[in-house]
Enzyme design. Structure first.
Site, mmCIF file in Angstrom:
data_model
loop_
_atom_site.group_PDB
_atom_site.id
_atom_site.type_symbol
_atom_site.label_atom_id
_atom_site.label_comp_id
_atom_site.label_asym_id
_atom_site.label_seq_id
_atom_site.Cartn_x
_atom_site.Cartn_y
_atom_site.Cartn_z
ATOM 1 N N ASN D 37 0.811 -1.217 0.000
ATOM 2 C CA ASN D 37 0.000 0.000 0.000
ATOM 3 C C ASN D 37 0.852 1.279 0.000
ATOM 4 O OD1 ASN D 37 -2.317 1.487 0.108
ATOM 5 N ND2 ASN D 37 -2.965 0.796 2.137
ATOM 6 N N HIS D 122 -13.786 -4.911 11.818
ATOM 7 C CA HIS D 122 -13.412 -3.576 12.294
ATOM 8 C C HIS D 122 -14.645 -2.745 12.590
ATOM 9 C CE1 HIS D 122 -9.233 -3.441 10.104
ATOM 10 N NE2 HIS D 122 -9.423 -4.569 10.744
ATOM 11 N N ARG D 147 -12.652 -5.573 16.305
ATOM 12 C CA ARG D 147 -11.629 -4.588 16.651
ATOM 13 C C ARG D 147 -12.318 -3.249 16.766
ATOM 14 N NH1 ARG D 147 -7.002 -1.976 12.886
ATOM 15 N NH2 ARG D 147 -8.825 -0.673 12.435
ATOM 16 N N TYR D 159 -6.284 7.174 12.952
ATOM 17 C CA TYR D 159 -6.207 5.867 12.332
ATOM 18 C C TYR D 159 -7.434 5.007 12.619
ATOM 19 C CZ TYR D 159 -5.293 1.051 11.641
ATOM 20 O OH TYR D 159 -5.428 -0.242 11.250
ATOM 21 N N ASP D 221 -6.152 -1.706 18.454
ATOM 22 C CA ASP D 221 -4.904 -1.467 17.734
ATOM 23 C C ASP D 221 -4.334 -0.106 18.145
ATOM 24 O OD1 ASP D 221 -2.851 -1.218 15.915
ATOM 25 O OD2 ASP D 221 -4.095 -1.546 14.131
ATOM 26 N N HIS D 223 -1.484 0.941 16.939
ATOM 27 C CA HIS D 223 -0.861 1.369 15.679
ATOM 28 C C HIS D 223 0.510 2.023 15.842
ATOM 29 C CE1 HIS D 223 -1.552 2.203 11.316
ATOM 30 N NE2 HIS D 223 -2.188 1.063 11.474
ATOM 31 N N GLU D 247 -2.897 -4.561 19.941
ATOM 32 C CA GLU D 247 -2.064 -4.725 18.748
ATOM 33 C C GLU D 247 -1.101 -3.570 18.535
ATOM 34 O OE1 GLU D 247 -4.435 -5.071 15.250
ATOM 35 O OE2 GLU D 247 -2.715 -4.932 13.902
ATOM 36 N N GLU D 273 2.316 -6.689 11.526
ATOM 37 C CA GLU D 273 1.795 -6.500 10.169
ATOM 38 C C GLU D 273 2.826 -5.839 9.257
ATOM 39 O OE1 GLU D 273 -1.816 -4.326 10.940
ATOM 40 O OE2 GLU D 273 -0.929 -2.431 10.424
ATOM 41 N N ARG D 294 1.073 -11.143 13.453
ATOM 42 C CA ARG D 294 0.131 -10.372 12.644
ATOM 43 C C ARG D 294 0.556 -10.149 11.191
ATOM 44 N NH1 ARG D 294 -3.541 -6.956 12.640
ATOM 45 N NH2 ARG D 294 -4.196 -8.826 11.574
ATOM 46 N N HIS D 323 -2.894 -10.625 9.138
ATOM 47 C CA HIS D 323 -3.320 -9.307 8.655
ATOM 48 C C HIS D 323 -4.301 -9.468 7.498
ATOM 49 C CE1 HIS D 323 -2.551 -5.043 7.659
ATOM 50 N NE2 HIS D 323 -2.364 -5.401 6.395
ATOM 51 N N ASP D 327 -5.921 -3.804 2.123
ATOM 52 C CA ASP D 327 -4.645 -3.500 1.469
ATOM 53 C C ASP D 327 -3.910 -4.781 1.041
ATOM 54 O OD1 ASP D 327 -3.622 -4.386 3.877
ATOM 55 O OD2 ASP D 327 -2.392 -2.627 4.249
ATOM 56 N N GLU D 350 -8.018 -11.522 10.614
ATOM 57 C CA GLU D 350 -8.598 -10.192 10.393
ATOM 58 C C GLU D 350 -9.398 -10.223 9.098
ATOM 59 O OE1 GLU D 350 -5.706 -7.122 9.743
ATOM 60 O OE2 GLU D 350 -6.988 -5.568 10.596
ATOM 61 N N TRP D 413 2.918 6.564 12.300
ATOM 62 C CA TRP D 413 1.482 6.580 11.967
ATOM 63 C C TRP D 413 0.880 5.225 12.291
ATOM 64 C CZ3 TRP D 413 -1.333 3.711 8.338
ATOM 65 C CH2 TRP D 413 -2.705 4.070 8.248
#
Lengths: 413, 413, 413, 413
Positions: D37, D122, D147, D159, D221, D223, D247, D273, D294, D323, D327, D350, D413
């Protein structure tokens, strides 16, 4: 000052190089090396398609911020392609910064810590006699440190042996434009036998010490091909010959493998030319499993990236031994020399001269004399690129060799 | 260019400062801060009697080399006196380097990584009501982070409480020109009771969160006075109040003590204002026992020295929280701000404004607005010293306080 | 009884010494050594400007309290300048305490644990033949332990080689009053090559064992110049020669470096002459990475300070090997001998006789016979200072040498 | 059978996907997902320019050999670009192998170990009320694991929050085709404040458990945005709410950071991930610092690559949590499902459904029902690519967002 242009220049003056050229609004130009031997176009795409749009209109002076923005902003961070692309941008920005300050880059990095950069060169021969001639040639030129590689009886082509005749310049380029049955480029396949190698190598060093005495620094590269216990054995058997270092004893991604090697031998160890970030070194450095960091500036995130590694290494008394064959461009080599001049924990610099053809495209200010390199005092990195000449030598696909054992098993090359 | 003069300037515009002034053959001048609160003259002697002769006729551009020469060449290395002297020389050389490049220093260190330097200020009060007024004052000025200290019932004078009336400027200077029975200067002796303190402090934070909500960043300094298990208890009890950090929980020289604290609490920990080299942090950082590095540029070997610490910290995700009360001069504060602007692992900057009297002697380019500091864009560090005014305020002996328990036992202050 | 005077006496009877003299209201006098070779005046300032005012009118009998008061009260604690100043005060107070008790100091420290203090002396020579003569001389005098150092082919001046002719007294003083181009004092710059050294040293020990048999204790000092893996190699290669110890193998501030050395060799290890507090030894001792503690009383906080180190060492079976060249004054040497007489974990004492000139200023009660030293039974430390003679030999600036590698890089001296 | 064609297909049916299509001499076709991605074209170049020539004329059945050949033969190994390219080739070869066997791929991987693949979905909302509606929607559809992510008061875009209105399908695509001032694509810049987040999140989980009871599995998550001590605090504070996992608590490349988190909380941890090889997990798994792996099949070297990770994890009782947002293409998702069906240490999968537009280009055999996914029984991976439709949706540059703190510092991020 904002960045107005980001150009990616691919050229093949004897071998392939990928260079990023960044131009600022007031016309300053910086160059960065993004050459990843055998995977050049993926890095070029990364730069041209994904990074260049992020750089235009950005303030060129904010080097650390841009490094972090590209590193963390990629989300899928690390790895050779990503880090070579970031490295090229970073080098170009430092080139511009130093030009703006009207100083050679090493001045901005803390100034000279030594009179010059001690280099080691590559000597090779299919047998000891050929190797001896090569070593003698370098001694005559004033070099005090030589990496020695020889053929192994029973094995054919092997890493690090230049096919040159005695007395000719060492000009080893493993990435060859070989072709497959479809006429497409493909890697040469070499073969490997660790036991044959282990049983043969000590004799070579015995001969070298007999013929060249104790002061010459001898380096050797096992090129990721041994198991840890084999590497431990080799290190131990080579102890009487006082190696400067044994390089890449085992495959690099397995940091903990060095614990076993280290517990068996006091032969100094070097690794990391395939590493890209400090995380590839965390166990190796913090547990003092190696003595020299072998990353190139080009593959480890540029000046900013490799400085993070070398600053970490300094805390643990681990020294630099920056990668420097011709698979980094003269721009990448210049970046290494500026760093080498200034960091305290400098160890040695690998040096394999670029061809005349390469140096006609990349015009450098660095010099070599009496076994030492010097980056020169031109502001910036001190390398100019002749774009017209570069354009005249288009990209030529070439692959690094691969390796198989006698039974056909893929082995690390 | 060679160094032609090295002057050591001692002045007391409100409080004592030791400054080194280095002049080059072509007339560039660099300043460095060598102030060691309460031990100023020993550092001045170290600079004047032992280092200055080593610097004259030396090439000013070789900053890393000079740092290593002074650090390793002292033989008896480390410690606050040695490292403050080296720090001052290093700052002055970076000041000169940046002036020669016609850039503010942060440009040479990698460029701006942020728009400004978030600062925390000191609020104090003998009781909660006084503290509340002080905190409110800072909020009005736009500060978003406040270190809070209060008196403890039953204890007299205590670290960190400014004697000012409500609404007055915080102007805490622990080093006071007290005198002993012979009329000579001597330290104030304060008293301490850890249990009284531990039983009182949580209530203060409970009040603060009730009155100021959750967004204000609250910091607290235990000033080296707790045992590890007491610090563990305090950290745990303060968890509901979301401290930005708990500082100097235990005496700093005992790095391993933090293992016990860390195993009991998730309250972020900061330490290091009395540290001088990266070795003082080795266990703390490599085992991630702290979250913030609290050294000053002045006491940790200058830009070159503290960068070695902060680069090491970055690898482990540990951030900066550079020491910044008025016991570092405006020169040392400017050095901190230039670093703060550029390193990625910036956390926060301590800020305690110098008096008008101090700022009339040291003229600075840095600014403060809306809770942020900015080093300014004057080439170099951006601080000028008015030598005439400096000479008009001669050194006045003053000592930091000491501490005793109720039974008279010496305790860490 | 209160302290009424604190004098700092700087004298140069052949070499510089800094001595503190404390006088009590009832006229008792105590001496303490504060000599920090090459940084003397900074310590003198620390004592005179910062500590002396704190001592006057204070009760001289409270030695531990004063030690803690000065150590913790400095706030910026540790380091050679601070700890040498505290050491001098501490020695002087113990001198007074023992004089008041009418006992030699060792009696107050627990009484004699042995008949005398076994010493090792320094033998050196540019080549093996000169070294052999020197060793023979010491054997004749009855010494049973000798530190041996030689020149290294290809290197010029080197640490630890006295320039004396065969048969002359060893009189090595590295801190020389050299001058720079401005006529100012500056350090000599020596050069270093670890590989040349490592390749040469084992042969020396082979010769020594051949010529002197197995009973003579041989010590050797690498003087902080090796990397951990080089030190590991040296230790391993010297194993056949049964060293009493290998000293200062790597730079001292990096305690963890000894883990690597220790994992490769059973050669006993000693370090610490540049250490100032127990924290410099914490990893080294608790992980049993060394066998001997090499601090001086003078640089490690005095009798009180070094006892904290030696008590800790005793728990781990680590022994003393107190630093004792002429860079500690006869006062500092006397303090060492009193300690040596009484602690259980005594190992050996370094001994390099002071010059006649020095001993005319410092009149000592300690004796040397048959390879043993004895502190003597004069009350106190047993050293008197002739202040008139001292005043006749004023301070003469001198620096310890520094070291550079062949490429000009600063190296540990 | 030999490979005759290797095509790289780039398409953007709603979002960008890179697919490799391998055709054998006898006309079998295999697909592999190479979508990275925001860095798609670099992977496409890697495949087209560097790997495709190596594959043509090669025996398609030798999957492990080809994997090793590409992994070790790249020399500059690892990293997201390299490993996504290798992954795509590997998936395509397994697709062919299974088609040749006339079996769904999971049969070749060991056969079904369970009736279906439990998925988590999600749910998000700018505030709790919106989140609650989203969770309710999923419960109605039969999902048992969700999630949950919410906005944080005071922060803007964040996010994981789909901008959809209550009741609409979750359709979060962080990589947006934003443009800079030159009209070029560039990343959105979001902002972040860890303290605001930490102070808000526990309340959300308190609400969720109150409204949904204890049986619903809740995942969250972070992130990569927290420091280890912040993550430790969060894990501890969320313990009462029984998270299925927390996560990506801290930036992934720093494996050792998890030691600190793990020492403070029993909240299960998941990460990886952004990981590409087993070496990214070595410390995490061997020290049992995480509970779930993940990685995606797409970014971790394909079926062959991720199986090496999952086999290692099995030894330590660490489970899979592959994961699976959009994406990765439907090809990558199908590969995950075949693995999920067969490995013993399956944890959860996921699941974020691809858009209708995507699924019109990639026609899949996998199904979803009652919170379970099933790969289906079509031979091979079970995904067909409509090349005509794919060609109709050309690549559209888009970047993942980046993050900055309030002061402008780049943040993960």
């Amino acid at each position: 000052m904002t960045i107005t242009r980001v150009d990616v220049i691919i050229t093949c003056p004897g071998r392939n190089f990928v260079t990023v050229k960044i131009t600022t609004k007031d016309g300053l130009v910086g160059y960065g090396d993004a050459t990843l031997n055998g995977r050049e176009l993926a890095v070029a795409s990364y730069l041209r398609d994904h990074l260049a749009p992020l750089l235009r209109e950005r303030d060129e002076s904010r080097i650390e911020d841009i490094w972090q923005y590209l590193y963390r902003g990629s989300y899928w961070r690390r790895g050779p392609v990503t880090m070579a692309a970031i490295a090229a941008v970073d080098m170009a920005l430092w080139d511009i910064k130093a030009k703006r300050a009207q100083m050679p880059l090493y001045e901005l990095l803390g100034g000279a810590s030594r009179k010059g950069v001690r280099a080691y060169v590559h000597a090779s021969g299919w047998d000891y006699e050929a190797l001896k001639v090569a070593v003698e040639g370098y001694r005559t030129q004033g070099f005090t440190a030589v990496r020695v590689q020889t053929g192994v009886p029973g094995l054919g082509q092997i890493y690090g042996i230049a096919p040159a005749k005695a007395g000719e310049k060492y000009n080893y380029e493993p990435a060859k434009p070989a072709v497959n049955s479809l006429g497409e480029p493909c890697p040469v396949e070499e073969e490997w036998d660790s036991r044959a190698y282990l049983n043969f190598v000590p004799e070579i060093f015995d001969n070298l010490r007999r013929d060249f005495g104790s002061s010459l620094a001898l380096l050797h590269d096992a090129h990721h091909r041994l198991t840890p216990i084999e590497a431990a054995r080799l290190g131990k058997e080579l102890e009487p010959y006082d190696l400067f270092w044994l390089e890449d004893a085992t495959p690099g991604e397995d940091q903990e493998a060095f614990r076993l090697i280290r517990s068996h031998t006091t032969t100094p160890l070097a690794t990391g030319e395939v590493f890209n970030t400090v995380f590839d070194y965390r166990t190796l450095i913090s547990e003092r499993l190696i003595d020299y960091v072998r990353s190139s500036v080009t593959h480890a995130g540029g000046i900013t990236g490799i400085k993070k590694i070398l600053s970490f290494a300094e805390i643990y008394g681990v020294k630099s031994g920056i990668h420097g064959p011709t698979d980094v461009s003269p721009v990448g080599m210049a970046a290494a020399l500026h760093l080498d001049m200034t960091i305290h924990n400098f160890g040695i610099q690998e040096f394999m001269p670029h061809s005349e053809e390469t140096l006609s495209v990349f015009r450098t200010s660095y010099t070599v004399a009496d076994g030492y390199l010097h980056p020169g005092d031109t502001p910036g990195l001190g390398v100019d690129l002749d774009e017209e000449l570069a354009a005249a030598s288009p990209y030529t696909p070439a692959y690094l060799p691969t390796n198989r054992l006698e039974d056909g098993t893929v082995h690390d090359w």
